[in-house]
Design an enzyme around this catalytic site. Sequence first.
Site: not given
Length: 282
Positions: A49, A93, A116
């Site tokens: 990322k 995460q 997300d």
Amino acid sequence: MYKIMDGKLIKKQILEELKNKVSEMEEKPSLVVIQIGDNDASNVYIKQKAKMADYIGYGYRHIKLDENVSEEEVLKIIDELNQDKKVNGVMVQMPLPRHISTDKVQNAVIPSKDVDGLSDYNAGLLFHNKEALYSCTPYGVMELFKRYNISLEGRHAVVVGRSNLVGKPMAMMLLNAGATVTVCHSKTVDLKKYTKKADILISCVGKANFITKEMVKKGNIVIDVGITRGINGLCGDVDFDEVAPSTKYITPVPGGVGPMTVAMLGMNVMEAYMKQKEEENV
Ligand code: NAP
């Protein structure tokens, strides 16, 4: 002869497009990734990322918190990021340590920064076929269909897996695109009966070589979302060597859906930024 759907190549194209866009912008969109603990797989994903953000030219911050950080502290940090106008995208995460509620954390990020796409709000918008920030992995699969000019309308898509992260949003996106969708899971009786009928088979299970030749219709499209780490590296759900020759299109593992997930996070950061600016100007 089957064709490979090359996620690595499409990711490169997407990142290039985003980089060009950012180079013409006065202000750079920015992403914050929160990590809790020191999970090996998470370290790998976060590195990807960071690399993506750096390549595109996004602002990027990695907040790494101790494994034992309290839920309250995590929610406080998310709240600060929600209010920070310089931050456009926030992602936490996964997986989280057991003492922290995944549900609470996912819904703590305000929907407009939820890059997300996992909050109830964004999932609800997807359910209603409205514009939203979508879950990156299924969104990446949809982008693969788009870039390979694969039409979905009227096709029978079978999704194996029903998680909130992949299977369910995948099914919803296919449905919204006009496919006829069957969703299978661990309680499905006679799975092969369904997979055999699929024009498009999407496996999101997480079991190596789970999809075999006998389960697949000739000339169909097979998308392998699964990732299993074995002694020989990454492995998908699909027995690629056996299945690929009878397909029209297939995604490999690695190099198929995985790179698309990172690319779509990049896309979501841009979409989040654009939407926030639009709202500021109303
Ligand atoms: P998950 O939450 O464990 O869900 C797995 C799904 O597979 C569940 O719905 C489960 O059914 C179903 N399943 C398990 N055994 C089955 C069986 N024998 N027959 C039919 N269905 C079965 O996993 P996930 O988060 O959705 O992820 C799925 C896979 O995708 C994993 O390998 C993960 O690593 C990978 N993944 C890849 C990417 C990427 O970027 N490529 C991103 C995210 C995830 P039940 O609901 O009935 O238990």
